[in-house]
Scaffold this motif. Structure first.
Motif, PDB file in Angstrom:
ATOM      1  N   GLU A 146     -75.552   4.394  18.136  1.00  0.00           N
ATOM      2  CA  GLU A 146     -74.481   5.135  18.807  1.00  0.00           C
ATOM      3  C   GLU A 146     -73.803   4.277  19.886  1.00  0.00           C
ATOM      4  N   ARG A 147     -74.591   3.466  20.598  1.00  0.00           N
ATOM      5  CA  ARG A 147     -74.004   2.542  21.577  1.00  0.00           C
ATOM      6  C   ARG A 147     -73.097   1.526  20.877  1.00  0.00           C
ATOM      7  N   PHE A 148     -73.597   0.978  19.776  1.00  0.00           N
ATOM      8  CA  PHE A 148     -72.818   0.032  18.984  1.00  0.00           C
ATOM      9  C   PHE A 148     -71.527   0.701  18.497  1.00  0.00           C
ATOM     10  N   ARG A 149     -71.652   1.923  18.021  1.00  0.00           N
ATOM     11  CA  ARG A 149     -70.484   2.654  17.524  1.00  0.00           C
ATOM     12  C   ARG A 149     -69.425   2.845  18.615  1.00  0.00           C
ATOM     13  N   SER A 150     -69.853   3.183  19.827  1.00  0.00           N
ATOM     14  CA  SER A 150     -68.891   3.416  20.901  1.00  0.00           C
ATOM     15  C   SER A 150     -68.302   2.111  21.446  1.00  0.00           C
ATOM     16  N   GLN A 151     -69.086   1.028  21.421  1.00  0.00           N
ATOM     17  CA  GLN A 151     -68.626  -0.242  21.976  1.00  0.00           C
ATOM     18  C   GLN A 151     -67.841  -1.088  20.969  1.00  0.00           C
ATOM     19  N   GLN A 152     -68.133  -0.908  19.705  1.00  0.00           N
ATOM     20  CA  GLN A 152     -67.507  -1.717  18.658  1.00  0.00           C
ATOM     21  C   GLN A 152     -67.059  -0.820  17.492  1.00  0.00           C
ATOM     22  N   PRO A 153     -66.146   0.110  17.715  1.00  0.00           N
ATOM     23  CA  PRO A 153     -65.786   1.063  16.656  1.00  0.00           C
ATOM     24  C   PRO A 153     -65.244   0.405  15.387  1.00  0.00           C
ATOM     25  N   TYR A 160     -68.216  -1.218  13.627  1.00  0.00           N
ATOM     26  CA  TYR A 160     -69.040  -0.125  13.085  1.00  0.00           C
ATOM     27  C   TYR A 160     -68.427   0.394  11.783  1.00  0.00           C
TER      28      TYR A 160
END
Length: 88
Positions: free
Chosen positions: A69-76, A79
């Motif tokens: 989820e952190r990856f998704r929000s930081q690197q949409p 992702y």
């Protein structure tokens, strides 16, 4: 699933147990998870409805989910490249 509805190990290594047969097997299923790492899925009409896993598996999965989820929000964009339209 065989007609006798006994627990079977599926191709992915998860033991499938019909929900209607699970109650008398619950202690055994828990011991198998704790001692052997065997995950079980309780099924209804052959469809997996819920899994029995150890606390360690649950905690690791929760941490991995948080990281994703952190990856998704930081690197949409990245992702989306890796996971496409997977439900979040």
């Amino acid at each position: 699933m065989p007609t006798d509805q006994e627990p079977q190990i599926a191709a992915d290594g998860v033991q499938e147990v019909p929900l209607t047969k699970a109650r008398p097997l619950l202690t055994r299923l828990i011991e198998q998870a704790l001692e052997d790492g065997l995950e079980s899925a309780l099924t209804v009409r052959g469809r997996r409805r819920i899994y029995l896993v150890t606390p360690g598996v649950w905690e690791r999965t929760s941490r991995e989910h948080e990281a994703i989820e952190r990856f998704r929000s930081q690197q949409p964009d990245l992702y989306a490249e890796f996971f496409g339209d997977l439900p979040g």
